[in-house]
Design a protein around this motif. Structure first.
Motif, PDB file in Angstrom:
ATOM      1  N   THR A 213       0.850  -1.188   0.000  1.00  0.00           N
ATOM      2  CA  THR A 213       0.000   0.000   0.000  1.00  0.00           C
ATOM      3  C   THR A 213       0.888   1.240   0.000  1.00  0.00           C
ATOM      4  N   GLY A 214       0.255   2.407   0.011  1.00  0.00           N
ATOM      5  CA  GLY A 214       0.998   3.638   0.241  1.00  0.00           C
ATOM      6  C   GLY A 214       1.435   3.719   1.693  1.00  0.00           C
ATOM      7  N   MET A 215       2.010   4.855   2.085  1.00  0.00           N
ATOM      8  CA  MET A 215       2.493   5.000   3.464  1.00  0.00           C
ATOM      9  C   MET A 215       1.314   5.358   4.363  1.00  0.00           C
ATOM     10  N   VAL A 216       0.565   4.334   4.738  1.00  0.00           N
ATOM     11  CA  VAL A 216      -0.643   4.536   5.540  1.00  0.00           C
ATOM     12  C   VAL A 216      -0.366   4.457   7.041  1.00  0.00           C
ATOM     13  N   PHE A 217       0.852   4.078   7.399  1.00  0.00           N
ATOM     14  CA  PHE A 217       1.242   4.110   8.810  1.00  0.00           C
ATOM     15  C   PHE A 217       2.725   4.412   8.893  1.00  0.00           C
ATOM     16  N   THR A 218       3.172   4.780  10.069  1.00  0.00           N
ATOM     17  CA  THR A 218       4.589   4.984  10.306  1.00  0.00           C
ATOM     18  C   THR A 218       4.995   4.215  11.564  1.00  0.00           C
ATOM     19  N   TYR A 219       6.298   4.228  11.843  1.00  0.00           N
ATOM     20  CA  TYR A 219       6.836   3.564  13.028  1.00  0.00           C
ATOM     21  C   TYR A 219       7.244   4.640  14.037  1.00  0.00           C
ATOM     22  N   VAL A 220       6.694   4.590  15.234  1.00  0.00           N
ATOM     23  CA  VAL A 220       7.061   5.536  16.290  1.00  0.00           C
ATOM     24  C   VAL A 220       7.558   4.740  17.492  1.00  0.00           C
TER      25      VAL A 220
END
Length: 430
Positions: A261-268
């Motif tokens: 998918t596209g960048m629908v989440f990030t890592y924090v």
């Protein structure tokens, strides 16, 4: 004359360089949404009048008048409700012109009464691949270039002088990573041109809705598997394009993505540090690091309940779970052997693009049902499947075999040439 034209050209290049990237549902994307809404009625009217001959497609047209469903369950309920008052024709074997009765009287894909059969053999088809964003916006003036009339000798001479010694790299750099404005309406406007070239099958770049925070004009950064990106047009535009192509005895193939998918989440991380492309791990990053992104590109506030604006996180809603993604970070897309089912190249994110967890049956089933929906909605003739190498043989087989249920209308063309030990991955035929 030449100097004034050169000034115009340089000013345009500079303006393009300064144009801000899209962020959220603002600016250019808002204009695209307004334009799409205004054109939808026109597209639906044309479908009704010229493309969907009696007995018609009442469920399809009503679905196009409504916003795209947010989930597959919502799609099922909508179709079931509309079918209650618009039952499908029942005469077995009945045909309408060159169409056949839709064979599946269940689920969200029972949108149509009829479909146009795909070719039994694709070997004689003449394919033309086009990147929708870079092909046409339907407003070109072939007789004009920077104000010069190309139908006159003077105009042509002026352009020739302008081109002498001019460095065009600035023009290229000003737009090569941005949307340029090509649309499905643009492709529609060129159908007769393409047919005149001898083209029999148009292969479209991906057209599903992209993450609004990235300029993924190429179409490979999907955020919504149930809707068309407003840069390219609407679901009605896609249906109209396919129908008009069929009226000209032409076929339409869609490029599709089923493993990322596209960048629908990030890592924090626990210390609050955000990493969009963290180093690859052979396992998965802790679930606590998984932060869905909103339409502004920032992690969603948990108090928002997951975010349900058009460009928040991901659709269909069935994919809204950390379990839907591998969460392995960014590795080497060429690392590992093709038939190693847990090779790095099969698990890694694609830089900012997020790897779907196709090892999870629920995730794979959701993607399959989403593409059945797209096939049923558009009556498209076939699919070109992107990045086959980055899936396991079992995942690829499951995807293509499941869509073989729809093979009456959709042949499958694999994206990368790769020998897989399964006859079910051969091109499917009606």
């Amino acid at each position: 004359m030449v100097e004034s034209d050169r000034e115009t050209l340089n000013a345009l290049i500079e303006a393009l360089r300064r144009r801000p990237f899209l962020c959220g549902a603002h600016g250019a994307i808002a204009a695209d949404l307004r334009r799409a809404a205004e054109q939808d009625d026109e597209a639906i009217s044309k479908l009704t009048q010229t493309c969907l001959r009696d007995p018609g497609e009442p469920v399809l047209l009503e679905m196009l008048r409504r916003p795209a469903p947010r989930s597959l369950e919502e799609a099922r309920q909508l179709v079931a409700g509309l079918r209650a008052t618009n039952p499908a024709p029942t005469k077995a074997g009945m045909t309408v012109d060159d169409r056949m009765p839709w064979p599946f009287a269940f689920g969200p894909s029972h949108i149509r009464n009829w479909y146009t059969p795909s070719p039994g053999d694709w070997r004689d088809e003449v394919f033309y691949f086009l990147l929708v964003d870079r092909f046409s916006d339907a407003h070109e003036d072939p007789a004009k270039l920077i104000g010069n009339d190309l139908t006159t000798a003077t105009g042509r001479e002026c352009i020739a002088r302008l081109s002498e010694g001019h460095d065009w790299s600035g023009w290229e750099e000003s737009g090569h990573e941005r949307y340029q404005g090509g649309t499905l309406r643009g492709v529609l406007s060129k159908l007769d041109y393409l047919k005149g070239l001898g083209v029999t099958t148009i292969w479209l770049s991906p057209v599903l809705q992209q993450c609004v925070t990235s300029e993924s004009y190429h179409g490979y950064g999907i955020q919504n598997f149930l809707d068309v990106d407003p840069h390219f047009g609407t679901r009605a535009d896609l249906c109209l394009l396919v129908a008009e192509a069929h009226n000209r005895s032409m076929r339409v193939i869609l490029d599709v993505i089923f493993n990322h998918t596209g960048m629908v989440f990030t890592y924090v991380h626990p210390d609050g540090k955000r990493e969009d492309t963290p180093p690859y791990t052979s396992g998965s990053y802790d679930e606590a690091t998984f932060k869905p992104l909103g339409e502004d590109g920032q992690p969603l506030d948990p108090q928002q309940g997951g975010g349900f604006r058009r460009f928040d996180y991901i659709y269909p809603l069935e994919l809204r779970s950390s379990a839907s993604f591998v969460r392995a970070g960014t590795g080497n897309l060429g690392e590992g052997k093709v038939f190693d089912t847990v090779a790095e190249h099969k698990r890694t994110d694609f830089l900012s693009l997020r790897k779907l967890n196709l090892y999870n049956k629920e995730t794979l089933d959701t993607i399959i049902e989403s593409y059945k929906w797209l096939i049923a909605l558009s009556d498209v003739d076939g699919l070109r499947i992107d990045t086959f190498k980055h899936t396991t043989p079992e995942q690829a087989t499951t995807f293509t075999s499941a869509l073989k249920v729809c093979s009456i209308l959709s042949n499958i063309l694999s994206g990368e040439t790769i020998t897989l030990p399964s006859p079910s991955l051969l091109p499917l035929h009606p």
